[in-house]
Design an enzyme around this catalytic site. Structure first.
Site, short mmCIF file in Angstrom:
data_model
loop_
_atom_site.label_atom_id
_atom_site.label_comp_id
_atom_site.label_asym_id
_atom_site.label_seq_id
_atom_site.Cartn_x
_atom_site.Cartn_y
_atom_site.Cartn_z
N ASN A 9 57.93 4.47 15.92
CA ASN A 9 59.25 3.91 16.18
C ASN A 9 59.88 4.78 17.27
O ASN A 9 60.34 5.88 16.99
CB ASN A 9 60.09 3.94 14.90
CG ASN A 9 61.54 3.56 15.16
OD1 ASN A 9 61.87 3.04 16.21
ND2 ASN A 9 62.40 3.84 14.18
N LYS A 11 62.55 4.29 18.96
CA LYS A 11 64.02 4.25 19.02
C LYS A 11 64.48 4.05 20.47
O LYS A 11 63.78 3.39 21.23
CB LYS A 11 64.61 5.51 18.37
CG LYS A 11 63.97 5.76 17.00
CD LYS A 11 64.67 6.78 16.17
CE LYS A 11 63.94 6.92 14.83
NZ LYS A 11 64.60 7.79 13.89
N HIS A 92 66.27 -0.95 9.55
CA HIS A 92 66.13 0.51 9.69
C HIS A 92 67.47 1.16 9.31
O HIS A 92 68.54 0.60 9.57
CB HIS A 92 65.75 0.87 11.13
CG HIS A 92 65.40 2.32 11.28
ND1 HIS A 92 66.37 3.30 11.38
CD2 HIS A 92 64.21 2.97 11.30
CE1 HIS A 92 65.78 4.47 11.47
NE2 HIS A 92 64.47 4.31 11.42
N GLU A 94 69.18 3.40 10.59
CA GLU A 94 70.14 3.58 11.69
C GLU A 94 70.90 2.28 11.96
O GLU A 94 72.07 2.31 12.32
CB GLU A 94 69.40 4.09 12.94
CG GLU A 94 69.04 5.56 12.78
CD GLU A 94 67.78 6.01 13.51
OE1 GLU A 94 67.33 5.31 14.42
OE2 GLU A 94 67.24 7.07 13.12
N GLU A 164 61.89 5.07 3.76
CA GLU A 164 62.33 6.17 4.61
C GLU A 164 63.60 6.79 4.03
O GLU A 164 64.70 6.27 4.24
CB GLU A 164 62.65 5.66 6.02
CG GLU A 164 61.47 5.04 6.74
CD GLU A 164 61.70 5.02 8.25
OE1 GLU A 164 60.90 5.64 8.95
OE2 GLU A 164 62.67 4.41 8.71
N GLY A 170 64.39 12.41 11.13
CA GLY A 170 64.81 13.22 12.28
C GLY A 170 65.36 14.58 11.91
O GLY A 170 65.95 15.26 12.75
N SER A 209 60.30 12.36 9.23
CA SER A 209 59.70 13.62 9.68
C SER A 209 58.20 13.72 9.39
O SER A 209 57.70 14.81 9.06
CB SER A 209 60.46 14.81 9.10
OG SER A 209 61.81 14.79 9.53
N GLY A 230 58.95 8.47 13.93
CA GLY A 230 59.81 8.54 15.11
C GLY A 230 59.34 9.64 16.06
O GLY A 230 58.40 9.46 16.83
N GLY A 231 59.97 10.80 15.95
CA GLY A 231 59.74 11.91 16.88
C GLY A 231 58.27 12.21 17.19
O GLY A 231 57.90 12.35 18.37
#
Ligand code: PGA
Length: 248
Positions: A9, A11, A92, A94, A164, A170, A209, A230-231
């Site tokens: 993802n 983002k 999601h 967010e 999640e 994050g 994470s 994500g990251g």
């Protein structure tokens, strides 16, 4: 058996140059159409072209609950499919937090995606306050149940669920494999209750994470069928390592 997926993802990250360098440097083994990426919408077309030779399937991070018409700024499921898109993240945390997406709205998006042939990845998870108040199971299961009201599936590949925990996204704080596993087991139970035997084979991904150093212990849990990342999915080497863990 539930298939194992690794979904990146991205983002609202990556410049076009970074997208190009990601695909140019990516080397994947054993891709069974189970490595997916959702870039920002404006990069979907480019990623589909660049990703074609890698076998990576591309999707969006959001989609509309409507067919077409006067819905300024929305992402059409039909156009996404026409372009070669395969899936969309839905709900999601967010989007729930910053854009006030409700379970009811999310349910409509799931319905529309399935109707059009796009795979929805339904994201659910509790905040830190909810966990500390002892409400993790009730929050997660009600998001699941409400997101799936009146959803009919022909097969397990039409839906993916991603757990999640918001406090792990994050932040570098991953849920321990045990913490994640107990929630995944409850989600599995609920999916069986909703879909019967089919519920056994729907993939439940963990997100928050996830990185190459912790992915193997998470994937070793019975009902953790992959990751939504994500990251650690932004760099090709790291994404390739995450994908490789799916084949262990
Ligand atoms: P993270 O994000 O891997 O950077 O924690 C996960 C997600 O939001 O899907």
């Amino acid at each position: 058996m539930a298939k194992t997926y690794m979904i990146g993802n991205w983002k609202m990250n990556q410049t076009l140059a970074e997208v190009e360098s990601f695909f140019a440097n990516l080397s994947l083994e054993n891709n069974q159409n189970n490595f997916w990426i959702s870039p920002q919408t404006l990069h979907v077309q480019k990623c589909i072209t660049l990703g074609a030779s890698t076998g990576i399937l591309i999707g969006s991070q959001n989609c509309s609950d409507q067919d077409y018409g006067a819905y300024t700024g929305e992402v059409s499921t039909e156009s996404l499919i026409e372009m070669g898109g395969h899936f969309s993240l839905v709900g999601h945390s967010e989007r729930r937090a910053y854009y006030q997406e409700s379970d009811e709205f999310i349910n409509k998006k799931i319905k529309k995606s399935i109707e059009k042939g796009l795979v929805p990845v339904l994201c659910i998870g509790e905040t830190l306050e909810q966990r500390e108040a002892g409400d993790t199971f009730s929050i997660v299961l009600s998001q699941l149940k409400n997101g799936l009201i009146n959803i009919k599936l022909n097969n397990e590949a039409e839906l993916i669920v991603a757990y999640e925990p918001v406090w792990a996204i994050g932040t570098g704080k991953t849920a321990s494999p045990e913490q994640a596993a107990e929630v995944h087991d409850k989600i599995r139970e609920k999916l069986r209750e909703i879909f019967g035997e089919l519920g056994e084979d729907i993939s439940i991904l963990y997100g928050g994470s996830v990185k190459p150093s912790n992915v193997a212990t998470l994937l070793a849990q019975k009902n953790i069928n992959g990751g939504l990342v994500g990251g650690a999915s932004l760099k090709s080497e790291s994404f390739a390592e995450l994908c490789a863990a799916c084949s262990l």
